[in-house]
Design an enzyme around this catalytic site. Structure first.
Site, PDB file in Angstrom:
ATOM      1  N   ASP A  30       0.856  -1.196   0.000  1.00  0.00           N
ATOM      2  CA  ASP A  30       0.000   0.000   0.000  1.00  0.00           C
ATOM      3  C   ASP A  30       0.887   1.239   0.000  1.00  0.00           C
ATOM      4  O   ASP A  30       1.777   1.386   0.843  1.00  0.00           O
ATOM      5  CB  ASP A  30      -0.913  -0.014   1.229  1.00  0.00           C
ATOM      6  CG  ASP A  30      -2.100   0.921   1.072  1.00  0.00           C
ATOM      7  OD1 ASP A  30      -1.904   2.073   0.603  1.00  0.00           O
ATOM      8  OD2 ASP A  30      -3.227   0.522   1.416  1.00  0.00           O
ATOM      9  N   SER A  32      -7.104   3.846  -1.386  1.00  0.00           N
ATOM     10  CA  SER A  32      -6.803   2.412  -1.370  1.00  0.00           C
ATOM     11  C   SER A  32      -8.040   1.558  -1.596  1.00  0.00           C
ATOM     12  O   SER A  32      -7.915   0.386  -1.974  1.00  0.00           O
ATOM     13  CB  SER A  32      -6.165   2.017  -0.040  1.00  0.00           C
ATOM     14  OG  SER A  32      -4.921   2.647   0.082  1.00  0.00           O
ATOM     15  N   THR A  85      -7.792  -2.219   1.804  1.00  0.00           N
ATOM     16  CA  THR A  85      -7.179  -3.145   0.849  1.00  0.00           C
ATOM     17  C   THR A  85      -7.660  -4.586   1.050  1.00  0.00           C
ATOM     18  O   THR A  85      -8.191  -5.195   0.109  1.00  0.00           O
ATOM     19  CB  THR A  85      -5.642  -3.043   0.903  1.00  0.00           C
ATOM     20  OG1 THR A  85      -5.271  -1.664   0.888  1.00  0.00           O
ATOM     21  CG2 THR A  85      -4.996  -3.770  -0.260  1.00  0.00           C
ATOM     22  N   GLU A 137      -0.810  -8.134   1.954  1.00  0.00           N
ATOM     23  CA  GLU A 137      -0.626  -6.684   1.898  1.00  0.00           C
ATOM     24  C   GLU A 137       0.437  -6.185   2.878  1.00  0.00           C
ATOM     25  O   GLU A 137       0.400  -6.519   4.063  1.00  0.00           O
ATOM     26  CB  GLU A 137      -1.939  -5.953   2.231  1.00  0.00           C
ATOM     27  CG  GLU A 137      -1.777  -4.442   2.032  1.00  0.00           C
ATOM     28  CD  GLU A 137      -2.842  -3.586   2.706  1.00  0.00           C
ATOM     29  OE1 GLU A 137      -3.545  -4.091   3.596  1.00  0.00           O
ATOM     30  OE2 GLU A 137      -2.923  -2.397   2.357  1.00  0.00           O
ATOM     31  N   ASP A 159       2.232   2.849   3.199  1.00  0.00           N
ATOM     32  CA  ASP A 159       1.340   4.004   2.997  1.00  0.00           C
ATOM     33  C   ASP A 159       1.311   4.916   4.224  1.00  0.00           C
ATOM     34  O   ASP A 159       1.291   6.144   4.087  1.00  0.00           O
ATOM     35  CB  ASP A 159      -0.059   3.470   2.712  1.00  0.00           C
ATOM     36  CG  ASP A 159      -1.108   4.553   2.570  1.00  0.00           C
ATOM     37  OD1 ASP A 159      -1.013   5.339   1.609  1.00  0.00           O
ATOM     38  OD2 ASP A 159      -2.020   4.601   3.412  1.00  0.00           O
ATOM     39  N   HIS A 217       2.056   8.876   4.437  1.00  0.00           N
ATOM     40  CA  HIS A 217       1.158   9.900   4.983  1.00  0.00           C
ATOM     41  C   HIS A 217       1.850  10.714   6.071  1.00  0.00           C
ATOM     42  O   HIS A 217       1.600  11.911   6.208  1.00  0.00           O
ATOM     43  CB  HIS A 217      -0.105   9.251   5.568  1.00  0.00           C
ATOM     44  CG  HIS A 217      -1.101   8.810   4.539  1.00  0.00           C
ATOM     45  ND1 HIS A 217      -1.849   9.696   3.808  1.00  0.00           N
ATOM     46  CD2 HIS A 217      -1.462   7.574   4.111  1.00  0.00           C
ATOM     47  CE1 HIS A 217      -2.639   9.017   2.971  1.00  0.00           C
ATOM     48  NE2 HIS A 217      -2.417   7.726   3.137  1.00  0.00           N
ATOM     49  N   HIS A 255      -1.099   2.638  -5.141  1.00  0.00           N
ATOM     50  CA  HIS A 255      -0.869   4.041  -5.506  1.00  0.00           C
ATOM     51  C   HIS A 255       0.413   4.453  -4.805  1.00  0.00           C
ATOM     52  O   HIS A 255       0.913   3.725  -3.949  1.00  0.00           O
ATOM     53  CB  HIS A 255      -2.033   4.944  -5.049  1.00  0.00           C
ATOM     54  CG  HIS A 255      -2.352   4.770  -3.596  1.00  0.00           C
ATOM     55  ND1 HIS A 255      -1.514   5.226  -2.602  1.00  0.00           N
ATOM     56  CD2 HIS A 255      -3.374   4.157  -2.968  1.00  0.00           C
ATOM     57  CE1 HIS A 255      -2.035   4.892  -1.434  1.00  0.00           C
ATOM     58  NE2 HIS A 255      -3.162   4.226  -1.617  1.00  0.00           N
TER      59      HIS A 255
HETATM   60 MG    MG Z   1      -4.127  -0.836   2.606  1.00  0.00          MG
HETATM   61 ZN    ZN Z   2      -3.124   6.080   2.046  1.00  0.00          ZN
END
Ligand code: MG
Ligand code: ZN
Length: 386
Positions: free
Chosen positions: A49, A90, A143, A263, A268, A272, A311
């Site tokens: 992620d 996500s 996810t 995952e 991610d 952030h 992403h």
């Molecule tokens: Mg995720």
């Molecule tokens: Zn995110």
């Protein structure tokens, strides 16, 4: 021409006679290849992620210029945009990969009209394959949820938990126990419901994942935390043992094969937070998980491994003044960006994943590799696609 016609007849003949999933993937979707490829028995989809190319680069150059990802030779790029926003979240991106539909940010396994769409995991299960999901976030997070649940909004965690408890997946490993047994919208105890549905259910309060005993005669659900699992740097240590046991566990659950989604969720969260060290540690742990899965896939020989992101997060750049293992990085945003995302594939069917394509095509390519598509239409496609 006279040689071509018998060849086409042989192709039709083979396609018509083969049992589903045991023949060859017809090459019509591979305009750059003449050869057909063997179909995989198992597919393992690994999603980092927020793992874009710069996150991968940062991990590589923070790890003495070495990653397991370098063992992949077939690499593609996916377009991640959502139906309502060029910058995906996500949920929309995982719905695209799980269900093959472009949908809106926040959608969990539903199309842009909020209608449920069958996920690749559900389709694998309906073809009698074993199925599993492993994540370093809660199991109800966007996810993993997009492979197991259908809800109009990603924050509906307790509704998602209910879907997951009914999903029938053979293996569930992730955080978020409280959405199952300390619910606010009702008094259901989904933990107990899982036990009633032939799951061995355990959690980190009861036993350490690494030393837990389990049997393949039952499904397995293991909750790694009550809410979000902690970051790797703070001691989270279940991902590697989970990916070591999962393929063999799923093999034992069905002789038809399996679908497994793994995952690396917190790459991610590092993005952030604009925290380079956080995202690098999470990416390196995910890369070690990739190494374990590659080791299995090389020995097994019937497993397609796909590694990608959903992403990019943070608009990460690696700047002038960086040296190997001493990066100078900066971020342009605390949200996601719209960059194309690399896709790495290994094993039978990997050839399908070269090129530049939509994130929804990952769903199509997995179905094609598994030969879930209608055999006759595929053969017609091969002949008609001259
Ligand atoms: Mg995720
Ligand atoms: Zn995110």
């Amino acid at each position: 021409m006279s040689k071509l016609i018998p060849a086409l007849f042989i192709l039709v003949f083979l396609g018509a006679c083969n049992q589903p999933r045991q023949g060859t993937v017809i090459a019509h979707a591979l305009p750059h290849l003449d050869t057909s490829v063997k179909a995989p028995k198992n597919v393992i989809l690994m999603i980092g992620d927020g793992m874009g190319l710069t996150q991968i680069t940062a991990a590589l150059y923070s790890n003495n210029n070495k990653l397991f990802l370098e063992e992949f030779f077939i690499i593609g790029l996916q377009k991640t945009y959502a139906s309502d926003n060029l910058i995906t979240d996500s949920a929309a991106s995982a719905s695209a990969m799980a269900c093959g539909v472009k949908t809106y940010n926040g959608a969990i396994g539903v199309n842009r009209d909020t209608m449920p769409v069958q996920t690749i995991l559900e389709e694998a299960r309906s073809n009698d394959l074993a199925t599993g999901v492993i994540t370093t976030s809660t199991i109800v997070h966007a996810t993993p949820a997009c492979f197991l649940a259908h809800q109009p909004e990603r924050k509906m965690y307790e509704e998602i938990a209910e879907d997951i408890a009914r999903s029938g997946a053979d293996l569930l490993i992730g955080g978020g126990k409280k959405y199952f047994d300390q619910r606010t919208i009702d008094d259901l105890n989904l933990y107990e419901q899982l036990v009633d549905k032939n799951y061995q259910v355990s959690d980190y309060f009861q036993s350490d994942f690494k030393t837990m005993e389990y049997t393949t005669s039952k499904k397995l659900a293991y909750f790694t935390s009550n809410y979000d699992p902690i970051p790797f740097a703070q001691g989270r240590d279940y991902l590697i043992p989970a990916v070591q046991m999962a393929p063999e566990f799923l093999e034992a659950r069905s002789n038809k094969g399996f679908f497994l989604m793994i995952e690396g969720a917190q790459i991610d969260w590092g993005g952030h937070a604009n925290d380079l060290d956080y995202l690098v540690q999470e990416t390196l742990e995910f890369d070690r998980a990739i190494g374990e899965i590659l080791k299995y896939a090389k020995e097994n020989g019937e497993t397609l491994v796909i590694v990608t992101g959903d992403h990019e997060t943070g608009g990460l750049s690696i700047n002038l003044g960086s040296r190997m293992n001493e990066l100078k990085a900066s971020f342009t945003t605390e949200y996601h960006t719209g960059a194309l995302i690399p896709v790495y594939a290994f094993g039978p069917g990997a050839e399908l994943f070269g090129g530049i394509y939509e994130n929804t095509d990952i769903h199509k390519k997995i179905r094609q590799a598994f030969q879930f598509e209608n055999q006759s239409s595929k053969v017609m496609g091969a002949v008609g696609g001259r």
